[in-house]
Design a protein around this motif. Structure first.
Motif, PDB file in Angstrom:
ATOM      1  N   LEU A  19       0.740  -1.057   0.078  1.00 22.30           N
ATOM      2  CA  LEU A  19       0.483  -0.274  -0.227  1.00 22.30           C
ATOM      3  C   LEU A  19       0.651   0.687  -0.037  1.00 22.30           C
ATOM      4  O   LEU A  19       0.924   2.195  -0.700  1.00 22.30           O
ATOM      5  CB  LEU A  19      -0.673  -0.203   0.707  1.00 22.30           C
ATOM      6  CG  LEU A  19      -1.792   1.400   1.372  1.00 22.30           C
ATOM      7  CD1 LEU A  19      -3.103   1.474  -0.261  1.00 22.30           C
ATOM      8  CD2 LEU A  19      -2.749   1.040   2.526  1.00 22.30           C
ATOM      9  N   ASP A  22       2.608   1.907  -3.291  1.00 21.22           N
ATOM     10  CA  ASP A  22       1.266   2.321  -4.088  1.00 21.22           C
ATOM     11  C   ASP A  22       1.221   3.962  -4.492  1.00 21.22           C
ATOM     12  O   ASP A  22       1.483   4.161  -5.144  1.00 21.22           O
ATOM     13  CB  ASP A  22       0.368   1.078  -4.099  1.00 21.22           C
ATOM     14  CG  ASP A  22      -0.204  -0.083  -4.957  1.00 21.22           C
ATOM     15  OD1 ASP A  22       0.921  -0.177  -5.048  1.00 21.22           O
ATOM     16  OD2 ASP A  22      -0.529  -0.644  -4.040  1.00 21.22           O
ATOM     17  N   LEU A  23       1.308   4.200  -3.383  1.00 18.83           N
ATOM     18  CA  LEU A  23       0.758   5.708  -3.030  1.00 18.83           C
ATOM     19  C   LEU A  23       2.316   6.437  -2.797  1.00 18.83           C
ATOM     20  O   LEU A  23       2.241   7.500  -2.479  1.00 18.83           O
ATOM     21  CB  LEU A  23       0.022   6.068  -1.568  1.00 18.83           C
ATOM     22  CG  LEU A  23      -1.257   5.202  -1.696  1.00 18.83           C
ATOM     23  CD1 LEU A  23      -1.817   5.276  -0.392  1.00 18.83           C
ATOM     24  CD2 LEU A  23      -2.428   5.417  -2.600  1.00 18.83           C
ATOM     25  N   ASP A 229      -7.541   4.919   6.130  1.00 20.11           N
ATOM     26  CA  ASP A 229      -6.958   4.628   4.810  1.00 20.11           C
ATOM     27  C   ASP A 229      -5.949   5.853   4.597  1.00 20.11           C
ATOM     28  O   ASP A 229      -6.577   7.007   4.186  1.00 20.11           O
ATOM     29  CB  ASP A 229      -8.270   4.376   3.660  1.00 20.11           C
ATOM     30  CG  ASP A 229      -7.226   3.729   2.406  1.00 20.11           C
ATOM     31  OD1 ASP A 229      -5.990   3.903   1.941  1.00 20.11           O
ATOM     32  OD2 ASP A 229      -8.367   2.875   1.953  1.00 20.11           O
ATOM     33  N   TYR A 231      -4.463   6.745   1.966  1.00 17.81           N
ATOM     34  CA  TYR A 231      -4.918   6.900   0.363  1.00 17.81           C
ATOM     35  C   TYR A 231      -6.136   8.090   0.658  1.00 17.81           C
ATOM     36  O   TYR A 231      -6.301   9.183   0.327  1.00 17.81           O
ATOM     37  CB  TYR A 231      -5.516   6.017  -0.739  1.00 17.81           C
ATOM     38  CG  TYR A 231      -6.262   6.866  -1.848  1.00 17.81           C
ATOM     39  CD1 TYR A 231      -6.049   6.712  -3.050  1.00 17.81           C
ATOM     40  CD2 TYR A 231      -7.216   6.559  -2.236  1.00 17.81           C
ATOM     41  CE1 TYR A 231      -5.836   7.706  -4.301  1.00 17.81           C
ATOM     42  CE2 TYR A 231      -8.240   6.845  -3.268  1.00 17.81           C
ATOM     43  CZ  TYR A 231      -7.364   7.387  -4.732  1.00 17.81           C
ATOM     44  OH  TYR A 231      -8.224   7.797  -5.346  1.00 17.81           O
ATOM     45  N   GLU A 235      -5.347  12.174  -0.468  1.00 15.72           N
ATOM     46  CA  GLU A 235      -6.093  12.306  -1.532  1.00 15.72           C
ATOM     47  C   GLU A 235      -6.569  14.074  -0.729  1.00 15.72           C
ATOM     48  O   GLU A 235      -7.525  15.049  -1.213  1.00 15.72           O
ATOM     49  CB  GLU A 235      -7.304  11.980  -2.579  1.00 15.72           C
ATOM     50  CG  GLU A 235      -6.665  11.053  -3.120  1.00 15.72           C
ATOM     51  CD  GLU A 235      -5.797  11.526  -3.976  1.00 15.72           C
ATOM     52  OE1 GLU A 235      -6.545  12.424  -4.311  1.00 15.72           O
ATOM     53  OE2 GLU A 235      -4.193  10.833  -4.450  1.00 15.72           O
TER      54      GLU A 235
END
Length: 263
Positions: A19, A22-23, A229, A231, A235
């Motif tokens: 994770l 990915d971020l 989370d 993500y 964001e």
């Protein structure tokens, strides 16, 4: 550099590492935990984990042996992935100042952990932190991370601010933006130079927006994974930061400066 300043040991660890990759999260400040809700897959088992969490948040669980085991688990994970993780270690409440210093030397400093926490207290229990702050005077730069969502109330957060002001050399991180007391917490933190505010579990996007506008140099990105989370938090920070400079500060630069101050 993106630094998640607050997440917990979760299993399998590889899932969290993936994770992060990915971020684009370069480092995560990893905290020990006494429970593992990520292992719960059905309602009854999840309810059991949440009841254990509720006991923890009200400071009804303070077992010395449990905390030693959680630190051992944390250190093993951090040492396995030193390029990904930096550790913050648990310190039990209720010890005298000299006992607390000994614990910090043996379990925090000796394990190369860079801060202490998170501390979870019930309402009316902030005074339990006094020996912790007194002990930390001996350890330059170590930050203390305190859960300020429920069950803490505004009076507790005000008391915590007063404690932080008594120890201006100690960086104090107010976790979760003060929960439903976010407006008052942001104002109090703004006027306390050694206080920082963490974005995890932000109660409303207004809280996140106001924190980044009012305290751009002391607002720090935290995801509280697996409860939050990363993500979604990243964001939200990108969406509500007033400009690219503040976005960079919140996502990593502010916390990197905290780490640079550790003796």
């Amino acid at each position: 550099m993106i630094i998640d300043s607050h997440s917990h040991v979760t299993f399998p660890v590889s899932k969290h590492i993936q994770l992060m990759d990915d971020l684009g999260i370069n480092k995560t400040i990893l905290f020990s935990t006494l429970i593992h809700p990520e292992k719960a897959i059905k309602l009854n088992s999840f309810k059991q984990e949440m009841e254990a969490l509720n006991q923890l948040l009200n400071n009804n669980v303070n077992s010395i042996s449990a905390r030693k085991n959680s630190i051992k688990e944390l250190v093993e994970v951090v040492n396995q992935y030193p390029d990904k993780y930096i550790g913050f270690g648990s310190v039990p409440l209720g010890l005298e100042v000299e006992e607390t210093k000994k614990w910090i030397k043996e379990y925090i400093v000796a394990n190369n952990l860079k801060g202490i926490g998170e501390f979870t207290l019930g309402s009316g229990q902030i005074a339990f932190l006094k020996p912790i702050f007194e002990a930390l005077k001996e350890f330059k730069g170590l930050s203390i991370w305190i859960h300020t969502f429920a069950p803490l109330q505004l009076d507790d957060i005000v008391e915590l601010i007063e404690l932080a002001k008594q120890y201006p050399e100690i960086p104090v991180i107010f976790g979760h933006l003060g929960g439903i007391n976010w407006l008052q917490t942001i104002e109090l933190v703004k006027n306390t130079p050694n206080a920082y505010i963490d974005t995890s579990a932000f109660y409303t996007t207004f809280a996140l927006t106001l924190a980044m506008n009012e305290i751009p140099d002391r607002t720090i990105f935290g995801a509280d994974y697996p409860y939050g989370d990363p993500y979604i938090t990243i964001e939200a920070i990108k969406r509500y930061a007033p400009n690219a400079e503040v976005e960079r500060k919140v996502l990593g630069e502010n916390f990197r400066k905290l780490l640079d101050n550790i003796a």
